[in-house]
Design a protein around this motif. Structure first.
Motif, mmCIF file in Angstrom:
data_model
loop_
_atom_site.group_PDB
_atom_site.id
_atom_site.type_symbol
_atom_site.label_atom_id
_atom_site.label_comp_id
_atom_site.label_asym_id
_atom_site.label_seq_id
_atom_site.Cartn_x
_atom_site.Cartn_y
_atom_site.Cartn_z
ATOM 1 N N VAL A 270 -9.050 0.129 -5.988
ATOM 2 C CA VAL A 270 -8.833 0.876 -4.721
ATOM 3 C C VAL A 270 -7.458 1.024 -4.088
ATOM 4 O O VAL A 270 -7.294 2.084 -3.456
ATOM 5 C CB VAL A 270 -9.912 -0.029 -3.844
ATOM 6 C CG1 VAL A 270 -9.972 0.398 -2.536
ATOM 7 C CG2 VAL A 270 -11.308 0.177 -4.519
ATOM 8 N N LEU B 237 -12.466 -1.335 3.289
ATOM 9 C CA LEU B 237 -13.587 -0.297 3.048
ATOM 10 C C LEU B 237 -14.737 -0.809 4.029
ATOM 11 O O LEU B 237 -15.514 -0.149 4.446
ATOM 12 C CB LEU B 237 -13.743 0.180 1.676
ATOM 13 C CG LEU B 237 -12.858 1.013 0.798
ATOM 14 C CD1 LEU B 237 -13.178 1.064 -0.509
ATOM 15 C CD2 LEU B 237 -12.289 1.945 1.758
ATOM 16 N N SER C 298 -8.676 3.188 10.537
ATOM 17 C CA SER C 298 -9.331 2.365 9.442
ATOM 18 C C SER C 298 -8.773 0.864 9.793
ATOM 19 O O SER C 298 -7.853 0.429 10.535
ATOM 20 C CB SER C 298 -8.786 2.707 8.065
ATOM 21 O OG SER C 298 -7.411 2.656 8.046
ATOM 22 N N LYS D 92 -1.178 7.614 -10.318
ATOM 23 C CA LYS D 92 -2.472 6.908 -9.906
ATOM 24 C C LYS D 92 -3.465 6.839 -10.905
ATOM 25 O O LYS D 92 -4.380 5.978 -11.345
ATOM 26 C CB LYS D 92 -2.914 7.757 -8.723
ATOM 27 C CG LYS D 92 -2.244 7.513 -7.402
ATOM 28 C CD LYS D 92 -2.838 7.924 -6.019
ATOM 29 C CE LYS D 92 -1.850 7.880 -4.835
ATOM 30 N NZ LYS D 92 -2.595 8.320 -3.636
ATOM 31 N N SER E 28 0.765 -1.104 -0.112
ATOM 32 C CA SER E 28 -0.084 0.130 0.051
ATOM 33 C C SER E 28 0.792 1.352 0.181
ATOM 34 O O SER E 28 0.417 2.306 -0.591
ATOM 35 C CB SER E 28 -0.966 0.040 1.260
ATOM 36 O OG SER E 28 -0.383 0.322 2.222
ATOM 37 N N VAL F 218 -5.530 3.901 -5.265
ATOM 38 C CA VAL F 218 -5.772 5.272 -4.857
ATOM 39 C C VAL F 218 -5.889 5.530 -3.299
ATOM 40 O O VAL F 218 -5.384 6.482 -2.905
ATOM 41 C CB VAL F 218 -7.494 5.518 -5.396
ATOM 42 C CG1 VAL F 218 -8.138 6.882 -4.827
ATOM 43 C CG2 VAL F 218 -7.526 5.335 -6.942
ATOM 44 N N ASP F 219 -6.149 4.236 -2.876
ATOM 45 C CA ASP F 219 -6.311 4.431 -1.157
ATOM 46 C C ASP F 219 -5.406 3.539 -0.368
ATOM 47 O O ASP F 219 -5.585 3.394 0.822
ATOM 48 C CB ASP F 219 -7.992 4.364 -0.888
ATOM 49 C CG ASP F 219 -8.205 4.809 0.680
ATOM 50 O OD1 ASP F 219 -7.611 5.950 0.842
ATOM 51 O OD2 ASP F 219 -9.015 4.303 1.245
ATOM 52 N N VAL G 278 0.378 4.507 -2.398
ATOM 53 C CA VAL G 278 -0.177 5.716 -1.691
ATOM 54 C C VAL G 278 0.765 6.766 -2.056
ATOM 55 O O VAL G 278 0.412 8.042 -2.458
ATOM 56 C CB VAL G 278 -0.314 5.576 -0.364
ATOM 57 C CG1 VAL G 278 -0.429 6.871 0.369
ATOM 58 C CG2 VAL G 278 -1.397 4.489 -0.027
ATOM 59 N N HIS H 166 -6.445 0.196 3.093
ATOM 60 C CA HIS H 166 -7.312 0.599 3.930
ATOM 61 C C HIS H 166 -8.947 -0.432 3.239
ATOM 62 O O HIS H 166 -9.046 -0.431 2.210
ATOM 63 C CB HIS H 166 -7.757 1.964 3.774
ATOM 64 C CG HIS H 166 -6.681 2.919 4.506
ATOM 65 N ND1 HIS H 166 -6.646 4.352 4.275
ATOM 66 C CD2 HIS H 166 -5.790 2.496 5.123
ATOM 67 C CE1 HIS H 166 -5.742 4.832 4.968
ATOM 68 N NE2 HIS H 166 -5.085 3.606 5.361
#
Length: 349
Positions: A94, A103, A187, A35, A24, A97-98, A28, A101
């Motif tokens: 996902v 969701l 999270s 991205k 991640s 982008v994030d 990130v 984490h």
């Protein structure tokens, strides 16, 4: 999301799977433009894969002439591709982008945490098993036609058995995956504690060595061996047929041409699979911790196989082409009919 991968058992390569946290962080820290480009690329292969695999699956299910063993196994591969597309590709987007984490919280979040990576790896195993079954099927169909070991009755058991075996083999991951609070945030993250599934490092290394040998190396050896025998057999058959009666040569020529077209399709699909997934496997063998520069691309290239393979089948198989043309024609007619109804409604208003 845990990006669990198969590693070898040699010295530094028999390590734990790639960690979610490291994966991640690589994504990130990317620039927004980077991205956006990565997500755009994934959207392209998502759409291509969904359309292509859906069309082939629809052809295999609906068209009676495509219910032979070869098409059933191709349909099985397309089903695996479609599941990877719907289950794992969105998760990769996902993550770009994030990060890692998770969701979804609660029981549903835990269920998805366990199922998403397991389905991804199970689909990979099913694809490998199906490609191996195709090479065996072609060997007996062409070289030993009197002994068909994969009859229609056996297919009803073989294909579901592939899925059962694939899921059972990945059961340690299913057991080990957990939702954990992410560090320094409120999270959750989905990570595995694979060491809990095995009581010792030796047992874990044995497990990964077993996977590497029996579900990757051995199938590849069998595939190469069977296709090599088939190619040699067809060359010898060509020399023998040249001395036969003209009518016999005509029959043999048609048989040989059909066999060659099918063989080209299967070999091409297999080579595409090996090339696309090579980076995925070799990176884990070559690195103790896969570099950030390589992590996205090893997944992306692997998933490209899902978008490419159904179109290779369409290129080599005229029956697939005919079904796709008919399906597209019906879709266009349906769209035109809907547009006409909408225009009529607007006119009345």
């Amino acid at each position: 999301m845990n990006a669990t991968v198969i590693s070898s058992s040699t010295n530094r390569n028999a390590t734990t799977p790639t960690s979610t946290k490291a994966l991640s962080l690589c994504f990130v820290n990317d620039l927004t433009s980077v991205k956006t480009a990565k997500v755009f690329f994934y959207i392209i292969i998502f759409i291509a894969s969904f359309i292509g695999n859906t069309l082939i699956l629809n052809a295999v299910i609906k068209k009676a002439t495509l219910r032979r063993s070869i098409n059933q196994f191709i349909g099985n591969i397309c089903l695996a591709n479609l599941l990877i597309t719907l289950v794992y590709m969105p998760r990769m987007m996902v993550m770009v982008v994030d990060g890692s984490h998770w969701l979804v919280e609660g029981t549903l979040g835990l269920v998805l945490c366990k199922l998403v990576p397991v389905i991804h790896h199970a689909c990979l195993l099913v694809s490998i098993l199906s490609l191996t079954a195709l090479s065996i099927d072609r060997f007996f169909y062409i070289v030993v036609p009197t002994k068909q070991i994969l009859s229609k009755k056996k297919q009803k058991f073989v294909i579901p058995l592939m899925w059962v075996v694939a899921i059972l083999v990945r059961f340690p991951s299913l057991y080990a995956l957990r939702l954990h609070p992410a560090r320094h945030t409120d999270s959750l993250t989905c990570d595995d504690s694979i060491q809990k599934a095995f009581k010792s490092i030796k047992a874990r290394r044995t497990y990964y060595t077993f996977l590497l040998i029996f579900f990757y190396a051995l199938p590849l050896i069998l595939i190469v061996m069977f296709y090599s025998i088939i190619i040699v057999f067809l060359k010898k058959r060509k020399r023998v047929c040249s001395n036969r009666h003209k009518a016999d040569r005509t029959v043999d020529a048609k048989y040989k041409e059909a066999s060659r077209k099918t063989l080209k399709m299967l070999i091409t699909v297999t080579v595409c699979f090996v090339i696309c997934w090579a980076t995925y496997f070799l990176a884990q063998i070559a690195y103790r911790s896969v570099p950030c520069e390589l992590r996205f691309w090893r997944f992306f290239l692997a998933h490209c196989n899902s978008a490419i393979s159904p179109y290779l089948c369409m290129i080599f198989n005229k029956k697939y082409q005919e079904h796709v043309k008919n399906a597209l024609y019906r879709s266009c007619c349906l769209c035109c009919a809907v547009c006409e109804i909408a225009d009529e409604d607007v006119t009345e208003i």
